[in-house]
Design a protein around this motif. Sequence first.
Motif, PDB file in Angstrom:
ATOM      1  N   VAL A  61     -31.292  84.069 -17.164  1.00  0.00           N
ATOM      2  CA  VAL A  61     -32.170  82.601 -16.919  1.00  0.00           C
ATOM      3  C   VAL A  61     -31.946  81.455 -18.457  1.00  0.00           C
ATOM      4  CG1 VAL A  61     -33.497  82.955 -14.829  1.00  0.00           C
ATOM      5  CG2 VAL A  61     -34.156  83.682 -16.675  1.00  0.00           C
ATOM      6  N   LEU A  62     -32.211  83.008 -19.486  1.00  0.00           N
ATOM      7  CA  LEU A  62     -32.711  81.796 -20.762  1.00  0.00           C
ATOM      8  C   LEU A  62     -31.113  81.018 -20.667  1.00  0.00           C
ATOM      9  CD1 LEU A  62     -34.654  81.168 -22.996  1.00  0.00           C
ATOM     10  CD2 LEU A  62     -33.995  83.690 -24.068  1.00  0.00           C
ATOM     11  N   PRO A  63     -30.036  81.532 -21.195  1.00  0.00           N
ATOM     12  CA  PRO A  63     -29.135  81.262 -21.615  1.00  0.00           C
ATOM     13  C   PRO A  63     -28.636  79.632 -20.962  1.00  0.00           C
ATOM     14  CG  PRO A  63     -28.592  83.385 -21.490  1.00  0.00           C
ATOM     15  CD  PRO A  63     -29.798  83.105 -20.615  1.00  0.00           C
ATOM     16  N   ALA A  64     -29.314  80.271 -19.927  1.00  0.00           N
ATOM     17  CA  ALA A  64     -29.032  78.508 -18.848  1.00  0.00           C
ATOM     18  C   ALA A  64     -30.109  77.457 -18.946  1.00  0.00           C
ATOM     19  CB  ALA A  64     -28.916  78.661 -17.460  1.00  0.00           C
ATOM     20  N   LEU A  65     -31.705  78.316 -19.330  1.00  0.00           N
ATOM     21  CA  LEU A  65     -32.253  77.074 -19.545  1.00  0.00           C
ATOM     22  C   LEU A  65     -31.702  75.942 -21.243  1.00  0.00           C
ATOM     23  CD1 LEU A  65     -35.333  78.682 -18.791  1.00  0.00           C
ATOM     24  CD2 LEU A  65     -34.374  76.688 -17.513  1.00  0.00           C
ATOM     25  N   THR A  70     -23.659  80.151 -22.277  1.00  0.00           N
ATOM     26  CA  THR A  70     -24.008  80.136 -21.135  1.00  0.00           C
ATOM     27  C   THR A  70     -23.153  80.630 -20.408  1.00  0.00           C
ATOM     28  OG1 THR A  70     -22.485  78.762 -20.678  1.00  0.00           O
ATOM     29  CG2 THR A  70     -24.942  77.461 -20.656  1.00  0.00           C
ATOM     30  N   LEU A  71     -22.470  81.402 -20.236  1.00  0.00           N
ATOM     31  CA  LEU A  71     -20.899  82.303 -20.453  1.00  0.00           C
ATOM     32  C   LEU A  71     -22.192  84.198 -19.510  1.00  0.00           C
ATOM     33  CD1 LEU A  71     -18.781  84.012 -18.921  1.00  0.00           C
ATOM     34  CD2 LEU A  71     -18.267  84.116 -21.675  1.00  0.00           C
ATOM     35  N   LEU A  72     -23.740  84.331 -20.542  1.00  0.00           N
ATOM     36  CA  LEU A  72     -24.016  85.224 -20.925  1.00  0.00           C
ATOM     37  C   LEU A  72     -24.516  85.465 -19.414  1.00  0.00           C
ATOM     38  CD1 LEU A  72     -25.617  85.201 -24.128  1.00  0.00           C
ATOM     39  CD2 LEU A  72     -23.604  86.508 -23.203  1.00  0.00           C
TER      40      LEU A  72
END
Length: 124
Positions: A61-65, A70-72
Amino acid sequence: MNVMLWILAYLLAAVFAASGVAKLLTAREQQIDRTPYVEDFPQSVIRGIGVLEILGAIGLVLPALLDVATLLVPMAGAGLGITMVFAALVHIRRGDGFAAALPSIVLATLAVLFAWTRFGPYPL
């Protein structure tokens, strides 16, 4: 579909975070009573799995937030899926039965489905 993937990400993150925290904070004897496979592994391995589950939950969730790296997000889903495949194999190898392996199989399926959709048709 994007909303469903966000919901799935939060649900998976909650399950893996709770499982990871339990592996880190629960006494070994209580872990063995609740999940007998723990006796097959040193405590350091169980705690390491807990750390990986927490990191995977954060990675869902954190990289997207934050809209950073965002690849993570799908990579975390794939990593958690692989972890759950090995968890199911541990239960099968121990002879715990299908019922003991079923939660791992379901989580593996959901995590891989999540990773596949975020890598492919619905990227961030």
